[in-house]
Scaffold this motif. Sequence first.
Motif, PDB file in Angstrom:
ATOM      1  N   UNK A   1       8.742  -3.324   0.518  1.00 31.10           N
ATOM      2  CA  UNK A   1       9.092  -2.640   1.752  1.00 31.10           C
ATOM      3  C   UNK A   1       7.972  -2.845   2.765  1.00 31.10           C
ATOM      4  N   UNK A   2       8.357  -3.134   3.993  1.00 29.40           N
ATOM      5  CA  UNK A   2       7.376  -3.327   5.052  1.00 29.40           C
ATOM      6  C   UNK A   2       6.689  -2.010   5.370  1.00 29.40           C
ATOM      7  N   UNK A   3       5.378  -2.066   5.527  1.00 34.10           N
ATOM      8  CA  UNK A   3       4.605  -0.917   5.993  1.00 34.10           C
ATOM      9  C   UNK A   3       4.123  -1.140   7.430  1.00 34.10           C
ATOM     10  N   UNK A   4       3.800  -2.396   7.763  1.00 36.72           N
ATOM     11  CA  UNK A   4       3.404  -2.781   9.116  1.00 36.72           C
ATOM     12  C   UNK A   4       4.076  -4.106   9.398  1.00 36.72           C
TER      13      UNK A   4
ATOM     14  N   UNK B   1       0.499  -6.158   0.046  1.00 35.47           N
ATOM     15  CA  UNK B   1       0.308  -7.576   0.358  1.00 35.47           C
ATOM     16  C   UNK B   1       0.309  -7.704   1.872  1.00 35.47           C
ATOM     17  N   UNK B   2      -0.689  -8.422   2.399  1.00 38.20           N
ATOM     18  CA  UNK B   2      -0.763  -8.611   3.846  1.00 38.20           C
ATOM     19  C   UNK B   2      -0.583 -10.078   4.180  1.00 38.20           C
ATOM     20  N   UNK B   3      -0.011 -10.322   5.368  1.00 34.82           N
ATOM     21  CA  UNK B   3       0.322 -11.666   5.811  1.00 34.82           C
ATOM     22  C   UNK B   3       0.073 -11.777   7.307  1.00 34.82           C
ATOM     23  N   UNK B   4       0.036 -13.006   7.764  1.00 36.30           N
ATOM     24  CA  UNK B   4       0.180 -13.323   9.189  1.00 36.30           C
ATOM     25  C   UNK B   4       1.397 -14.227   9.251  1.00 36.30           C
TER      26      UNK B   4
ATOM     27  N   UNK C   1       1.872 -12.358  14.160  1.00 39.47           N
ATOM     28  CA  UNK C   1       2.064 -10.936  13.875  1.00 39.47           C
ATOM     29  C   UNK C   1       1.472 -10.637  12.517  1.00 39.47           C
ATOM     30  N   UNK C   2       0.917  -9.457  12.389  1.00 39.90           N
ATOM     31  CA  UNK C   2       0.487  -8.994  11.072  1.00 39.90           C
ATOM     32  C   UNK C   2       1.686  -8.363  10.385  1.00 39.90           C
ATOM     33  N   UNK C   3       1.735  -8.536   9.075  1.00 33.01           N
ATOM     34  CA  UNK C   3       2.808  -7.953   8.287  1.00 33.01           C
ATOM     35  C   UNK C   3       2.190  -7.425   7.008  1.00 33.01           C
ATOM     36  N   UNK C   4       2.561  -6.238   6.626  1.00 30.87           N
ATOM     37  CA  UNK C   4       2.092  -5.639   5.379  1.00 30.87           C
ATOM     38  C   UNK C   4       3.297  -5.116   4.623  1.00 30.87           C
ATOM     39  N   UNK C   5       3.411  -5.499   3.365  1.00 29.94           N
ATOM     40  CA  UNK C   5       4.469  -4.956   2.525  1.00 29.94           C
ATOM     41  C   UNK C   5       3.847  -4.267   1.322  1.00 29.94           C
ATOM     42  N   UNK C   6       4.600  -3.341   0.771  1.00 27.83           N
ATOM     43  CA  UNK C   6       4.194  -2.655  -0.446  1.00 27.83           C
ATOM     44  C   UNK C   6       5.286  -2.866  -1.485  1.00 27.83           C
TER      45      UNK C   6
ATOM     46  N   UNK D   1       7.135  -6.492  12.117  1.00 26.19           N
ATOM     47  CA  UNK D   1       8.065  -6.600  13.242  1.00 26.19           C
ATOM     48  C   UNK D   1       9.329  -5.745  13.123  1.00 26.19           C
ATOM     49  N   UNK D   2       9.617  -5.209  11.963  1.00 30.05           N
ATOM     50  CA  UNK D   2      10.846  -4.439  11.773  1.00 30.05           C
ATOM     51  C   UNK D   2      10.523  -2.948  11.724  1.00 30.05           C
TER      52      UNK D   2
END
Length: 157
Positions: free
Chosen positions: A87-90, A57-60, A69-74, A92-93
């Motif tokens: 879990x974050x893949x891309x 799942x991708x977000x801004x 910021x771009x954010x990608x979780x799996x 801020x953390x």
Amino acid sequence: MASIYSIQRTQVIPAPQEEVWSYFSNPANLQHITPAAMRFIVTSAPYTGQVYPGQVITYKISPLAGIPREWMTEITHVSYLSYFVDEQRVGPYSIWHHEHHFEQVPGGVKMTDLVHYRLPLGWLGKLAHRLFVKQQLAMLFEYRYKAVERIFGPPGL
């Protein structure tokens, strides 16, 4: 070495377990339980099926000073109606591990969020955590608590 922090929040939701599961396992609903100031937008294609391990799942999101910021979780683990983990893949953390647990209880569903996270940048990350990240996450989860009550109603009614 940077510290690993955690935050845990529990809420009883007065609704059937299937309804609660469907709501929280649908990424499109995250926008409704995130403060508007964070400008949270799901950017991945809409998905109407069941949550599944491997789902990305991708977000801004603009958590700091309106900077996007771009954010990608799996989604890494799923037990239908019981829990799922993202879990974050891309983002801020350097580590973001978020467990979502759902338990049928008298009067509804006890939902527990458990997040373990680490900030990048060593001592700068520790300072940022102390100055604003810890408070920002506390405010985010407080906002979610109130938003969930607006959507589902307060417990015990």
